[in-house]
Design an enzyme around this catalytic site. Structure first.
Site, PDB file in Angstrom:
ATOM      1  N   GLU A   1       9.496  17.253  14.034  1.00 21.27           N
ATOM      2  CA  GLU A   1       9.974  17.078  12.978  1.00 21.27           C
ATOM      3  C   GLU A   1       9.414  17.843  12.231  1.00 21.27           C
ATOM      4  O   GLU A   1       8.322  17.530  12.013  1.00 21.27           O
ATOM      5  CB  GLU A   1      10.344  15.128  12.657  1.00 21.27           C
ATOM      6  CG  GLU A   1      10.526  14.662  11.199  1.00 21.27           C
ATOM      7  CD  GLU A   1      10.550  13.443  10.593  1.00 21.27           C
ATOM      8  OE1 GLU A   1      11.430  13.247  10.154  1.00 21.27           O
ATOM      9  OE2 GLU A   1       9.443  12.916  10.745  1.00 21.27           O
TER      10      GLU A   1
ATOM     11  N   CYS B   1      13.989  11.803   6.604  1.00 21.28           N
ATOM     12  CA  CYS B   1      13.737  11.413   7.407  1.00 21.28           C
ATOM     13  C   CYS B   1      15.149  11.496   8.896  1.00 21.28           C
ATOM     14  O   CYS B   1      15.129  11.562   9.613  1.00 21.28           O
ATOM     15  CB  CYS B   1      13.137   9.810   8.104  1.00 21.28           C
ATOM     16  SG  CYS B   1      13.934   8.715   6.924  1.00 21.28           S
TER      17      CYS B   1
ATOM     18  N   LYS C   1       0.469  -1.402  -0.356  1.00 24.32           N
ATOM     19  CA  LYS C   1       0.086   0.189   0.771  1.00 24.32           C
ATOM     20  C   LYS C   1       1.003   1.606  -0.273  1.00 24.32           C
ATOM     21  O   LYS C   1       0.701   1.552   1.462  1.00 24.32           O
ATOM     22  CB  LYS C   1      -1.006   0.121   1.337  1.00 24.32           C
ATOM     23  CG  LYS C   1      -2.005   0.927   1.654  1.00 24.32           C
ATOM     24  CD  LYS C   1      -1.986   1.770   2.438  1.00 24.32           C
ATOM     25  CE  LYS C   1      -1.394   3.071   2.987  1.00 24.32           C
ATOM     26  NZ  LYS C   1      -1.744   4.537   2.175  1.00 24.32           N
TER      27      LYS C   1
ATOM     28  N   GLU D   1      10.795   2.267   9.833  1.00 23.72           N
ATOM     29  CA  GLU D   1      11.245   3.369  10.165  1.00 23.72           C
ATOM     30  C   GLU D   1      10.477   4.426   9.689  1.00 23.72           C
ATOM     31  O   GLU D   1       9.797   4.887   8.639  1.00 23.72           O
ATOM     32  CB  GLU D   1      11.983   3.062   8.246  1.00 23.72           C
ATOM     33  CG  GLU D   1      13.079   3.861   7.517  1.00 23.72           C
ATOM     34  CD  GLU D   1      12.955   5.205   7.766  1.00 23.72           C
ATOM     35  OE1 GLU D   1      13.160   6.159   8.930  1.00 23.72           O
ATOM     36  OE2 GLU D   1      12.586   5.375   6.161  1.00 23.72           O
TER      37      GLU D   1
END
Length: 476
Positions: A382, A282, A173, A248
């Protein structure tokens, strides 16, 4: 350009209609215009895809290393031929400038697959242990995969390649924001002769299709890349089945610049790593930690370097940065920049709003904050945009303490002219990756992190091991 199969799913080796679907517009973030319409699936489509993967596993899971390598080599050949199609798709769907899309975004589809082929060739699937018993490694089974929008092919290949190498079957997906590159990859696998049912593709929203994958009793492993919130949801959904979960997730990576470093190179590289992909990586080293004796000079250099960063149209060749990937993400980054101002950090360059001349599209100003402390939200959360915070440190101990004072632990950078210091600091950093003096880890090295940055590793040998089960056989 128009794309085929956006209204279909790839299940059991065929492009099929969804059992029932909701249309979703796919937006070009540079123009804010719809360029494709995607069909979004349901748990019923997941059931169909998992059933195909489960059936295919009966044969694919028993293939030899040589058979799997032959298939992977054909995938590599087809992908290389269609490389530029992937670059154009990624540029259109998430806004990566076309040069960057060719040289980095699409290129990793080659480097990661090549590295996994080499890892499989060298891996000992069976070996005798010192105690005389035999250790066997085999595929874990049917795998569910959920991938993000920021590096779409990067994350697809880092999951699909080791699954193929291990002998697993899978259901993918992808992000609904970047579905085109996933569709193209399904076409590549089909053309390369990956057997029916080994790879399946279903589009959908996370709470619907993603959750259905995680909760499915016939899915033995989930591999997820995305936000901390998404990763915890996958973990919770998977827990009742005690299935393996590889995550992750995000990062707030430190960039430690010591006074004995080549300061100009360190600052320029550090800013460049964050601004690349418009900050949507990231592992971006968005916390620049600078030794106090050279802090003021580093700030001057950072300001000058950042003000030279050009914002431009993704269709144009060049080293400029493009837009953020969506309106929702643009709004989030704007709120974080405003938060930094409200927290009392000093805005050196950039700020809220769009760059001049880019009123259409989700473009953002490259931004630098100084007089930042590590307890500010802009230093802890973040941002996922072209925003750097610069924090001073007094000595090596202070640098390590600030670097490790985070919920994340994905990546890190060190700049120093002292090789012993580099190793000493690297050993103590709570991060899955340490990049030194502008050098970045290569394809095949493990990608992943400590703490809330995830569980497990992707790429190379460790990435292959994620998709393998171990079996001990007694001596006889």
């Amino acid at each position: 350009m128009t794309y085929a199969n956006t209204d279909k799913f790839y299940i059991n080796g065929e492009w099929v209609d969804p059992l029932s679907s909701t249309p979703l517009d796919v937006i070009n973030p540079a123009t804010e215009e719809t360029f494709a319409t995607l069909s979004m699936g349901t748990s019923a489509d997941v059931d169909r895809a998992v059933a195909a993967a489960k059936e295919a596993y009966k044969t694919w899971g028993r293939t030899s290393r040589e058979e799997r390598l032959a298939v992977m080599e054909r995938v590599l050949e087809v992908y290389k031929r269609r490389h530029d199609e992937f670059a154009l798709a990624i540029s259109t769907e998430m806004g990566a400038p076309i040069s960057m899309a060719k040289e980095e975004q699409a290129a990793v589809g080659v480097s990661h697959l090549e590295a996994m082929i080499e890892a499989l060739k060298a891996f000992e699937l069976e070996k005798t242990m010192p105690n005389g018993d035999t250790l066997m490694r085999g595929p874990i089974g049917v795998c569910g995969m959920i991938t993000p929008w920021n590096w779409p092919i990067n994350q697809i290949v880092l999951k699909v390649a080791p699954a193929l190498a291990a002998g697993c079957t899978m259901v993918l997906k992808p992000s609904e924001m970047t579905p085109i590159s996933a569709i193209l990859y399904a076409e590549v696998l089909d053309e390369a002769g990956v057997p029916a049912g080994v790879f399946n593709l279903v589009h959908g929203f996370g709470p619907d299709v993603g959750s259905a994958l995680s909760r499915h009793p016939d899915v033995t492993m989930m591999s997820f890349t995305g936000s901390y919130r998404g990763g915890t949801a996958v973990s919770v959904d998977s827990a009742p089945y005690v299935k393996r979960v590889a995550l992750e997730l995000g990062g707030k990576s430190p960039n430690l610049i010591f006074a004995d470093a080549d300061l100009e190179s360190a600052v320029e590289n550090g800013i460049g790593y964050v601004m690349g992909n418009t900050g949507q990586s990231c592992d971006a080293p968005s916390r620049m930690l600078v030794e106090a004796s050279v802090y003021d000079k580093a700030v001057e250099l950072a300001k000058a370097v950042t003000e030279e960063v050009e914002v431009g149209n993704p269709v144009e060749e060049g080293e400029h940065i493009g837009p953020l990937a969506s309106e929702a993400h643009w709004n989030k980054v704007q709120s974080m920049i405003q938060m930094g101002i409200d927290e009392g950090a000093t805005l050196v360059t950039g700020g809220t709003g769009k760059p001049e001349g880019f009123e259409t599209g989700y473009f953002v100003k490259p931004t630098i904050f100084v007089n930042v402390t590590n307890d500010m939200r802009i230093a802890r959360e973040e941002i996922f945009g072209p925003v750097v915070v610069i924090i001073p440190f007094t000595d090596e101990e202070d640098a390590i303490a600030i670097a490790n004072d985070t919920d994340y632990g994905l990546s890190s950078h060190i700049y120093s002219g002292d090789s012993e210091r580099v190793l000493r600091v690297a050993r103590r950093l709570e991060a899955g990756m340490v990049n030194v003096n502008g050098n970045y880890i290569e394809a095949g090295s493990p990608f992943g992190g400590y703490k809330q940055s995830g569980v497990g590793r992707e790429g190379g040998v460790l990435g292959l091991e994620e998709f393998l089960e171990a079996k001990a056989v007694s001596a006889f």
